[in-house]
Design a protein around this motif. Structure first.
Motif, PDB file in Angstrom:
ATOM      1  N   GLU A 142       0.825  -1.215   0.000  1.00 56.57           N
ATOM      2  CA  GLU A 142       0.000   0.000   0.000  1.00 56.57           C
ATOM      3  C   GLU A 142       0.857   1.262   0.000  1.00 56.57           C
ATOM      4  O   GLU A 142       0.549   2.230  -0.689  1.00 56.57           O
ATOM      5  CB  GLU A 142      -0.954   0.004   1.196  1.00 56.57           C
ATOM      6  N   ARG A 143       1.922   1.245   0.769  1.00 55.12           N
ATOM      7  CA  ARG A 143       2.797   2.426   0.809  1.00 55.12           C
ATOM      8  C   ARG A 143       3.489   2.653  -0.528  1.00 55.12           C
ATOM      9  O   ARG A 143       3.684   3.790  -0.941  1.00 55.12           O
ATOM     10  CB  ARG A 143       3.818   2.293   1.939  1.00 55.12           C
ATOM     11  N   ARG A 144       3.827   1.583  -1.213  1.00 59.04           N
ATOM     12  CA  ARG A 144       4.439   1.725  -2.543  1.00 59.04           C
ATOM     13  C   ARG A 144       3.452   2.371  -3.518  1.00 59.04           C
ATOM     14  O   ARG A 144       3.859   3.122  -4.395  1.00 59.04           O
ATOM     15  CB  ARG A 144       4.876   0.377  -3.082  1.00 59.04           C
ATOM     16  N   LYS A 145       2.170   2.060  -3.373  1.00 59.63           N
ATOM     17  CA  LYS A 145       1.147   2.635  -4.251  1.00 59.63           C
ATOM     18  C   LYS A 145       0.884   4.106  -3.915  1.00 59.63           C
ATOM     19  O   LYS A 145       0.688   4.921  -4.802  1.00 59.63           O
ATOM     20  CB  LYS A 145      -0.174   1.866  -4.115  1.00 59.63           C
ATOM     21  N   PHE A 146       0.875   4.425  -2.635  1.00 60.58           N
ATOM     22  CA  PHE A 146       0.448   5.744  -2.185  1.00 60.58           C
ATOM     23  C   PHE A 146       1.552   6.796  -2.272  1.00 60.58           C
ATOM     24  O   PHE A 146       1.314   7.919  -2.682  1.00 60.58           O
ATOM     25  CB  PHE A 146      -0.087   5.662  -0.751  1.00 60.58           C
ATOM     26  N   TYR A 147       2.757   6.415  -1.863  1.00 59.82           N
ATOM     27  CA  TYR A 147       3.862   7.367  -1.819  1.00 59.82           C
ATOM     28  C   TYR A 147       4.726   7.231  -3.062  1.00 59.82           C
ATOM     29  O   TYR A 147       4.760   6.183  -3.696  1.00 59.82           O
ATOM     30  CB  TYR A 147       4.740   7.138  -0.584  1.00 59.82           C
ATOM     31  N   PHE A 148       5.450   8.285  -3.390  1.00 64.58           N
ATOM     32  CA  PHE A 148       6.366   8.186  -4.513  1.00 64.58           C
ATOM     33  C   PHE A 148       7.507   7.241  -4.147  1.00 64.58           C
ATOM     34  O   PHE A 148       7.771   6.976  -2.977  1.00 64.58           O
ATOM     35  CB  PHE A 148       6.863   9.561  -4.978  1.00 64.58           C
ATOM     36  N   LYS A 149       8.183   6.744  -5.163  1.00 67.32           N
ATOM     37  CA  LYS A 149       9.155   5.656  -5.008  1.00 67.32           C
ATOM     38  C   LYS A 149      10.229   5.926  -3.961  1.00 67.32           C
ATOM     39  O   LYS A 149      10.587   5.054  -3.188  1.00 67.32           O
ATOM     40  CB  LYS A 149       9.805   5.378  -6.358  1.00 67.32           C
ATOM     41  N   ASN A 150      10.754   7.133  -3.951  1.00 66.32           N
ATOM     42  CA  ASN A 150      11.870   7.447  -3.052  1.00 66.32           C
ATOM     43  C   ASN A 150      11.425   8.235  -1.829  1.00 66.32           C
ATOM     44  O   ASN A 150      12.023   9.236  -1.471  1.00 66.32           O
ATOM     45  CB  ASN A 150      12.956   8.204  -3.826  1.00 66.32           C
ATOM     46  N   HIS A 151      10.392   7.757  -1.188  1.00 65.18           N
ATOM     47  CA  HIS A 151       9.855   8.433   0.000  1.00 65.18           C
ATOM     48  C   HIS A 151      10.422   7.770   1.258  1.00 65.18           C
ATOM     49  O   HIS A 151      10.581   6.548   1.311  1.00 65.18           O
ATOM     50  CB  HIS A 151       8.329   8.343  -0.003  1.00 65.18           C
ATOM     51  N   PRO A 152      10.733   8.562   2.293  1.00 64.22           N
ATOM     52  CA  PRO A 152      11.277   7.992   3.536  1.00 64.22           C
ATOM     53  C   PRO A 152      10.377   6.938   4.171  1.00 64.22           C
ATOM     54  O   PRO A 152      10.874   5.994   4.795  1.00 64.22           O
ATOM     55  CB  PRO A 152      11.426   9.203   4.461  1.00 64.22           C
ATOM     56  N   ILE A 153       9.077   7.068   4.010  1.00 57.53           N
ATOM     57  CA  ILE A 153       8.161   6.076   4.590  1.00 57.53           C
ATOM     58  C   ILE A 153       8.330   4.729   3.891  1.00 57.53           C
ATOM     59  O   ILE A 153       8.288   3.678   4.533  1.00 57.53           O
ATOM     60  CB  ILE A 153       6.706   6.582   4.552  1.00 57.53           C
ATOM     61  N   VAL A 154       8.532   4.759   2.581  1.00 60.83           N
ATOM     62  CA  VAL A 154       8.792   3.520   1.846  1.00 60.83           C
ATOM     63  C   VAL A 154      10.127   2.928   2.311  1.00 60.83           C
ATOM     64  O   VAL A 154      10.234   1.717   2.544  1.00 60.83           O
ATOM     65  CB  VAL A 154       8.777   3.765   0.322  1.00 60.83           C
ATOM     66  N   MET A 155      11.125   3.775   2.491  1.00 61.26           N
ATOM     67  CA  MET A 155      12.426   3.317   2.972  1.00 61.26           C
ATOM     68  C   MET A 155      12.293   2.636   4.335  1.00 61.26           C
ATOM     69  O   MET A 155      12.832   1.547   4.551  1.00 61.26           O
ATOM     70  CB  MET A 155      13.401   4.492   3.080  1.00 61.26           C
ATOM     71  N   ASN A 156      11.571   3.235   5.252  1.00 62.94           N
ATOM     72  CA  ASN A 156      11.386   2.655   6.580  1.00 62.94           C
ATOM     73  C   ASN A 156      10.647   1.327   6.517  1.00 62.94           C
ATOM     74  O   ASN A 156      10.964   0.389   7.256  1.00 62.94           O
ATOM     75  CB  ASN A 156      10.654   3.637   7.493  1.00 62.94           C
ATOM     76  N   SER A 157       9.645   1.252   5.632  1.00 65.62           N
ATOM     77  CA  SER A 157       8.900  -0.002   5.491  1.00 65.62           C
ATOM     78  C   SER A 157       9.776  -1.103   4.914  1.00 65.62           C
ATOM     79  O   SER A 157       9.677  -2.260   5.337  1.00 65.62           O
ATOM     80  CB  SER A 157       7.663   0.205   4.608  1.00 65.62           C
ATOM     81  N   LEU A 158      10.605  -0.763   3.959  1.00 67.95           N
ATOM     82  CA  LEU A 158      11.523  -1.755   3.405  1.00 67.95           C
ATOM     83  C   LEU A 158      12.479  -2.267   4.478  1.00 67.95           C
ATOM     84  O   LEU A 158      12.797  -3.454   4.539  1.00 67.95           O
ATOM     85  CB  LEU A 158      12.316  -1.150   2.246  1.00 67.95           C
ATOM     86  N   ASN A 159      12.928  -1.376   5.340  1.00 66.60           N
ATOM     87  CA  ASN A 159      13.834  -1.766   6.415  1.00 66.60           C
ATOM     88  C   ASN A 159      13.147  -2.721   7.390  1.00 66.60           C
ATOM     89  O   ASN A 159      13.716  -3.755   7.766  1.00 66.60           O
ATOM     90  CB  ASN A 159      14.343  -0.520   7.143  1.00 66.60           C
ATOM     91  N   LEU A 160      11.918  -2.401   7.792  1.00 65.73           N
ATOM     92  CA  LEU A 160      11.197  -3.295   8.701  1.00 65.73           C
ATOM     93  C   LEU A 160      10.931  -4.635   8.026  1.00 65.73           C
ATOM     94  O   LEU A 160      11.084  -5.692   8.649  1.00 65.73           O
ATOM     95  CB  LEU A 160       9.874  -2.671   9.171  1.00 65.73           C
ATOM     96  N   GLN A 161      10.553  -4.609   6.755  1.00 68.24           N
ATOM     97  CA  GLN A 161      10.315  -5.854   6.028  1.00 68.24           C
ATOM     98  C   GLN A 161      11.578  -6.714   6.037  1.00 68.24           C
ATOM     99  O   GLN A 161      11.515  -7.917   6.264  1.00 68.24           O
ATOM    100  CB  GLN A 161       9.884  -5.537   4.598  1.00 68.24           C
ATOM    101  N   GLY A 162      12.725  -6.076   5.824  1.00 67.01           N
ATOM    102  CA  GLY A 162      13.985  -6.810   5.865  1.00 67.01           C
ATOM    103  C   GLY A 162      14.263  -7.412   7.232  1.00 67.01           C
ATOM    104  O   GLY A 162      14.720  -8.553   7.334  1.00 67.01           O
ATOM    105  N   LYS A 163      13.986  -6.660   8.272  1.00 71.84           N
ATOM    106  CA  LYS A 163      14.206  -7.167   9.632  1.00 71.84           C
ATOM    107  C   LYS A 163      13.324  -8.377   9.917  1.00 71.84           C
ATOM    108  O   LYS A 163      13.771  -9.361  10.517  1.00 71.84           O
ATOM    109  CB  LYS A 163      13.948  -6.054  10.652  1.00 71.84           C
ATOM    110  N   ILE A 164      12.064  -8.301   9.496  1.00 73.96           N
ATOM    111  CA  ILE A 164      11.144  -9.419   9.718  1.00 73.96           C
ATOM    112  C   ILE A 164      11.619 -10.642   8.940  1.00 73.96           C
ATOM    113  O   ILE A 164      11.685 -11.751   9.483  1.00 73.96           O
ATOM    114  CB  ILE A 164       9.705  -9.034   9.297  1.00 73.96           C
ATOM    115  N   LEU A 165      11.938 -10.446   7.672  1.00 72.89           N
ATOM    116  CA  LEU A 165      12.405 -11.559   6.838  1.00 72.89           C
ATOM    117  C   LEU A 165      13.675 -12.177   7.408  1.00 72.89           C
ATOM    118  O   LEU A 165      13.845 -13.406   7.389  1.00 72.89           O
ATOM    119  CB  LEU A 165      12.647 -11.073   5.408  1.00 72.89           C
TER     120      LEU A 165
END
Length: 86
Positions: free
Chosen positions: A33-56
């Motif tokens: 959802e964040r990828r759809k809503f925010y532009f590609k290089n948005h800090p919120i997308v960056m933070n979500s990618l980081n959390l996704q990496g931590k979970i994985l």
């Protein structure tokens, strides 16, 4: 946006309480959802990618985790290269 933010916080709480699989299920939707809503290089997308990496990483999905961390780093680098949208 508030629903997405709330789901993100839920995923963070699940991660902190070692419920990694459930955190991944919820946060994967948040990231999508964040990828759809925010532009590609948005800090919120960056933070979500980081959390996704931590979970994985906690789920021993190391290659996927590395991909998320690398994409997060790339977004972070791009944030500083692009002019801020008005």
């Amino acid at each position: 946006i508030d629903i997405i933010r709330t789901k993100h916080h839920l995923a963070e709480s699940l991660y902190e309480n070692t419920n990694y699989q459930e955190a991944l299920e919820i946060h994967s939707l948040v990231l999508e959802e964040r990828r759809k809503f925010y532009f590609k290089n948005h800090p919120i997308v960056m933070n979500s990618l980081n959390l996704q990496g931590k979970i994985l990483n906690k789920l021993n999905k190391n290659e996927e985790a590395i991909d998320c961390f690398l994409e997060s780093l790339q977004v972070g680098c791009n944030i500083h290269l692009e002019p801020h949208p008005d």
